[in-house]
Motif scaffolding. Structure first.
Motif, PDB file in Angstrom:
ATOM      1  N   VAL A 201      55.579   7.203 -12.387  1.00 50.57           N
ATOM      2  CA  VAL A 201      55.949   8.648 -12.363  1.00 50.57           C
ATOM      3  C   VAL A 201      57.350   9.124 -12.936  1.00 50.57           C
TER       4      VAL A 201
ATOM      5  N   GLY B 146      55.500  13.378  -7.777  1.00 47.72           N
ATOM      6  CA  GLY B 146      55.566  11.892  -7.810  1.00 47.72           C
ATOM      7  C   GLY B 146      56.614  11.299  -6.764  1.00 47.72           C
TER       8      GLY B 146
ATOM      9  N   SER C 236      57.364   6.643  -6.302  1.00 43.08           N
ATOM     10  CA  SER C 236      56.281   6.599  -7.582  1.00 43.08           C
ATOM     11  C   SER C 236      57.111   6.283  -8.823  1.00 43.08           C
TER      12      SER C 236
ATOM     13  N   TYR D 297      59.171  16.279 -10.551  1.00 44.70           N
ATOM     14  CA  TYR D 297      58.949  15.056 -10.185  1.00 44.70           C
ATOM     15  C   TYR D 297      58.906  14.883  -8.498  1.00 44.70           C
TER      16      TYR D 297
END
Length: 304
Positions: A17, A65, A14, A61
């Motif tokens: 993100v 993501g 991602s 994170y």
């Protein structure tokens, strides 16, 4: 590994993100570096605080993501790891990483706005009930599947749950040095309360006789939920893999049980460690107070 090799780089990591997380982290270092002299009255932010903040951002994170987020759409056990990272690991690390003057500014700003009416949510018992209640409510099967299938609701619920976790952790972390502090037996009671409140939800998940969530057992529902975290047409997932069982190293019911156990185990490790720390701090303080008590008159007379 665990099926991640079948997905594109952007699906697993991602980048958008990641870019947001890196931008926030960069802003933090500017805030605690060049701008610290201007807004923080020169209060130095230690390297330890900065490391804690970075670790908190990494945990957030990975959960929201990174690979754990994608795996959490394929296996319930990883979903629970994602929840633990998001609400039990990342919040206290981020809160401890921010300097006190940032919290003072935030509290001062919120105290003047309409959100001041929600101040009752900061009460320790209310905060514990709200966070654990929202967490348990989310894992009611029909609620969980609905949230997973509606991206806007999904993100909103996660933001609200994160805010609730910050309020819950506030009593334990106490990022502001001033103000009332829950200490000793009361803090131990608060920790124990949180440990107890999460038990029913985990217990129902662990001891359920069958898979509870269509997201992890129904191929059509699973493919639709996966559409929010991968690129391309999610309908092709069924033709390629058949369903979430293709990636599961455990059958759905066992995977569900492992997820419940992991969540409870991680919570118990974190809170039991804090409980032990608070107990020994309280025990040392009590002994110190006993040692500081003045010698009584009777004892003085006996020495004459």
């Amino acid at each position: 590994m665990l099926g991640l090799e079948y997905f594109k780089f952007e699906d697993v990591w991602s980048p958008l993100v990641l870019a947001v997380m890196l931008l926030v982290t960069a802003g933090y270092f500017v805030l605690t570096g060049p701008l610290n002299e201007k807004f923080g009255q020169g209060q130095r932010v230690s390297a330890g605080r900065k490391i804690l903040f970075v670790l908190g951002m990494v945990a957030l994170y990975l959960a929201q993501g990174g690979p754990v987020e994608l795996l959490g759409h394929m296996m319930f056990s990883f979903h629970m790891v994602s929840m633990a990272l998001s609400y039990l690991v990342a919040p206290p690390l981020l809160m401890l990483g921010l300097p006190a003057w940032v919290w003072q500014a935030a509290v001062s700003y919120l105290g003047r706005g309409p959100l001041r009416r929600l101040k009752f949510l900061t009460h320790p018992i209310v905060a514990a009930l709200v966070f654990n209640g929202l967490f348990s409510f989310y894992h009611i099967p029909v609620i969980h599947d609905y949230v997973m299938l509606h991206f806007g609701v999904h993100r909103l619920y996660y933001v609200v749950l994160f805010a609730a976790s910050v309020l819950m952790w506030w009593t334990l972390v106490k990022p502001l040095p001033d103000g009332a502090e829950v200490q000793g037996l009361k803090k131990m009671g608060f920790i124990f309360l949180n440990m107890v409140l999460l038990t029913p939800a985990c217990g129902l998940i662990i001891f359920a006789p069958e898979p509870l969530y269509a997201t992890y057992s129904d191929p059509a529902v699973w493919a639709k939920a996966m559409g929010y975290c991968i690129s391309g047409d999610p309908a092709t997932l069924i033709s390629r893999f058949g369903g979430p069982g293709y990636f599961g190293y455990l059958e759905p019911r066992i995977d569900q049980q492992v997820g419940g156990i992991l969540m409870k185990f991680i919570q118990e490790i974190i809170f039991a460690s804090m409980l032990a720390y608070v107990f020994f701090q309280w025990y040392r303080q009590e002994n110190r107070e006993d040692d500081d008590e003045p010698i009584g008159d009777d004892f003085k007379l006996n020495q004459l």
